[in-house]
Design a protein around this motif. Sequence first.
Motif, PDB file in Angstrom:
ATOM      1  N   GLU A 114       0.833  -1.211   0.000  1.00 42.51           N
ATOM      2  CA  GLU A 114       0.000   0.000   0.000  1.00 42.51           C
ATOM      3  C   GLU A 114       0.867   1.260   0.000  1.00 42.51           C
ATOM      4  O   GLU A 114       0.536   2.240  -0.670  1.00 42.51           O
ATOM      5  CB  GLU A 114      -0.926   0.004   1.214  1.00 42.51           C
ATOM      6  N   ILE A 115       1.969   1.246   0.727  1.00 41.84           N
ATOM      7  CA  ILE A 115       2.849   2.423   0.764  1.00 41.84           C
ATOM      8  C   ILE A 115       3.490   2.637  -0.602  1.00 41.84           C
ATOM      9  O   ILE A 115       3.559   3.771  -1.084  1.00 41.84           O
ATOM     10  CB  ILE A 115       3.915   2.281   1.872  1.00 41.84           C
ATOM     11  N   TYR A 116       3.952   1.572  -1.247  1.00 41.55           N
ATOM     12  CA  TYR A 116       4.501   1.720  -2.606  1.00 41.55           C
ATOM     13  C   TYR A 116       3.431   2.269  -3.547  1.00 41.55           C
ATOM     14  O   TYR A 116       3.696   3.153  -4.368  1.00 41.55           O
ATOM     15  CB  TYR A 116       5.031   0.385  -3.137  1.00 41.55           C
ATOM     16  N   ALA A 117       2.197   1.775  -3.421  1.00 42.22           N
ATOM     17  CA  ALA A 117       1.115   2.212  -4.303  1.00 42.22           C
ATOM     18  C   ALA A 117       0.753   3.673  -4.058  1.00 42.22           C
ATOM     19  O   ALA A 117       0.590   4.449  -5.012  1.00 42.22           O
ATOM     20  CB  ALA A 117      -0.107   1.311  -4.110  1.00 42.22           C
ATOM     21  N   VAL A 118       0.641   4.090  -2.808  1.00 40.60           N
ATOM     22  CA  VAL A 118       0.321   5.489  -2.507  1.00 40.60           C
ATOM     23  C   VAL A 118       1.478   6.390  -2.937  1.00 40.60           C
ATOM     24  O   VAL A 118       1.265   7.472  -3.497  1.00 40.60           O
ATOM     25  CB  VAL A 118      -0.030   5.678  -1.015  1.00 40.60           C
ATOM     26  N   SER A 119       2.705   5.949  -2.714  1.00 44.81           N
ATOM     27  CA  SER A 119       3.870   6.725  -3.177  1.00 44.81           C
ATOM     28  C   SER A 119       3.805   6.903  -4.691  1.00 44.81           C
ATOM     29  O   SER A 119       4.016   8.009  -5.202  1.00 44.81           O
ATOM     30  CB  SER A 119       5.179   6.024  -2.796  1.00 44.81           C
ATOM     31  N   ALA A 120       3.506   5.820  -5.398  1.00 49.17           N
ATOM     32  CA  ALA A 120       3.394   5.893  -6.858  1.00 49.17           C
ATOM     33  C   ALA A 120       2.289   6.856  -7.263  1.00 49.17           C
ATOM     34  O   ALA A 120       2.457   7.643  -8.207  1.00 49.17           O
ATOM     35  CB  ALA A 120       3.123   4.500  -7.431  1.00 49.17           C
ATOM     36  N   ASP A 150       0.436   3.219 -14.607  1.00 55.98           N
ATOM     37  CA  ASP A 150       0.530   1.776 -14.367  1.00 55.98           C
ATOM     38  C   ASP A 150       1.952   1.270 -14.146  1.00 55.98           C
ATOM     39  O   ASP A 150       2.183   0.064 -14.093  1.00 55.98           O
ATOM     40  CB  ASP A 150      -0.130   0.999 -15.516  1.00 55.98           C
ATOM     41  N   ALA A 151       2.903   2.165 -13.991  1.00 58.68           N
ATOM     42  CA  ALA A 151       4.291   1.743 -13.760  1.00 58.68           C
ATOM     43  C   ALA A 151       4.435   1.185 -12.352  1.00 58.68           C
ATOM     44  O   ALA A 151       4.021   1.812 -11.385  1.00 58.68           O
ATOM     45  CB  ALA A 151       5.236   2.920 -13.955  1.00 58.68           C
ATOM     46  N   PRO A 152       5.016  -0.012 -12.213  1.00 59.69           N
ATOM     47  CA  PRO A 152       5.237  -0.548 -10.871  1.00 59.69           C
ATOM     48  C   PRO A 152       6.349   0.227 -10.158  1.00 59.69           C
ATOM     49  O   PRO A 152       7.339   0.613 -10.777  1.00 59.69           O
ATOM     50  CB  PRO A 152       5.661  -2.000 -11.125  1.00 59.69           C
ATOM     51  N   VAL A 153       6.159   0.465  -8.877  1.00 58.42           N
ATOM     52  CA  VAL A 153       7.173   1.119  -8.044  1.00 58.42           C
ATOM     53  C   VAL A 153       7.551   0.126  -6.964  1.00 58.42           C
ATOM     54  O   VAL A 153       6.681  -0.458  -6.309  1.00 58.42           O
ATOM     55  CB  VAL A 153       6.626   2.435  -7.443  1.00 58.42           C
ATOM     56  N   LEU A 167      12.448   2.586  -7.130  1.00 60.19           N
ATOM     57  CA  LEU A 167      12.119   3.831  -6.435  1.00 60.19           C
ATOM     58  C   LEU A 167      13.347   4.734  -6.256  1.00 60.19           C
ATOM     59  O   LEU A 167      13.264   5.936  -6.518  1.00 60.19           O
ATOM     60  CB  LEU A 167      11.441   3.544  -5.089  1.00 60.19           C
ATOM     61  N   PRO A 168      14.504   4.208  -5.858  1.00 62.85           N
ATOM     62  CA  PRO A 168      15.667   5.090  -5.699  1.00 62.85           C
ATOM     63  C   PRO A 168      16.161   5.681  -7.025  1.00 62.85           C
ATOM     64  O   PRO A 168      16.841   6.706  -7.034  1.00 62.85           O
ATOM     65  CB  PRO A 168      16.746   4.183  -5.100  1.00 62.85           C
ATOM     66  N   ARG A 169      15.806   5.050  -8.142  1.00 60.34           N
ATOM     67  CA  ARG A 169      16.269   5.535  -9.457  1.00 60.34           C
ATOM     68  C   ARG A 169      15.353   6.607 -10.046  1.00 60.34           C
ATOM     69  O   ARG A 169      15.673   7.199 -11.074  1.00 60.34           O
ATOM     70  CB  ARG A 169      16.398   4.361 -10.417  1.00 60.34           C
ATOM     71  N   ILE A 170      14.208   6.852  -9.422  1.00 57.64           N
ATOM     72  CA  ILE A 170      13.304   7.896  -9.921  1.00 57.64           C
ATOM     73  C   ILE A 170      13.960   9.240  -9.680  1.00 57.64           C
ATOM     74  O   ILE A 170      14.327   9.591  -8.570  1.00 57.64           O
ATOM     75  CB  ILE A 170      11.932   7.813  -9.231  1.00 57.64           C
ATOM     76  N   ARG A 171      14.129   9.990 -10.738  1.00 60.50           N
ATOM     77  CA  ARG A 171      14.797  11.292 -10.652  1.00 60.50           C
ATOM     78  C   ARG A 171      13.751  12.355 -10.350  1.00 60.50           C
ATOM     79  O   ARG A 171      12.900  12.666 -11.174  1.00 60.50           O
ATOM     80  CB  ARG A 171      15.509  11.620 -11.950  1.00 60.50           C
TER      81      ARG A 171
END
Length: 193
Positions: free
Chosen positions: A141-147, A159-162, A167-171
Motif C-alpha cells: 500500500e505504501i509503494y502504491a500510494v507513493s506511486a 501503471d508503472a510498478p514502483v 524507487l531510488p532511481r526515480i529522478r
Amino acid sequence: MLLAAVSAAGAHCAQQPAAPASVRPPAASESNATLEPRLGHPADEALVARWNLSVYPDGRGLPAGQGSASEGRPIYLARCAKCHGTEGEGGPGGTLAGRGALTDPEPDQTVGNYWPYATTLFDYIRRAMPMDAPATLSNDEIYAVSAYVLYLNRIVPLDAPVNAANLPRIRMPNRDGFIGIDAQLPSGEEPQR
C-alpha cells in the motif's frame, strides 16, 4: 463557597489509595542518591527492529513490495484525500501535487517541486501517514500510494510498478536543489548555508 469546594476536594483526595511505589516519587526519607525516572521499560530487540525503519536516498532500508499509481488511487482516496485533497491539491494536511516555481514570492513546496528523493516519500508515508493511524499501511500500500503521489506530480506513469529496485532511481525534479549531508565537495568549497 470556594473554601468549601477546596476542602471537599482535599477530603476526597485524602480518601484515595496511595499510588503504587513504582509510580510515586521516592519519599524524602528514602536514601537513594540518584533518582531514576521509573518511566517505561527497556526496549527489547524485537521492538527496536519494528521501529528501525530508516530509508535512505540510495534505497537502503526499502522493504520488499510493489505498487502502482492505479493501485494507489483508491487507497489514497480512502486514507489520504480528507487531509490532502482528492488530487493532492491541498487541505488541512497540505498540498502534495503541483510544480509552481520555488522562486515565486510564496512558493508551495510540494512533492513534485521540492522533495529531492522519491525514497523520502516512501519513508515519510511509512512512518507518519495516515495522520489518524500512522504506520498502518502495508508495504504494498505504501509503494502504491507513493506511486500515486508521484503520478499526481507527473513523475511516474499511471501503471508503472514502483518497488525497492526502481524507487531510488526515480529522478525527482528538485534533486539538484539540495546538498547532501555526506556530499563530497571539491577542495576549498564550503557548503551553502
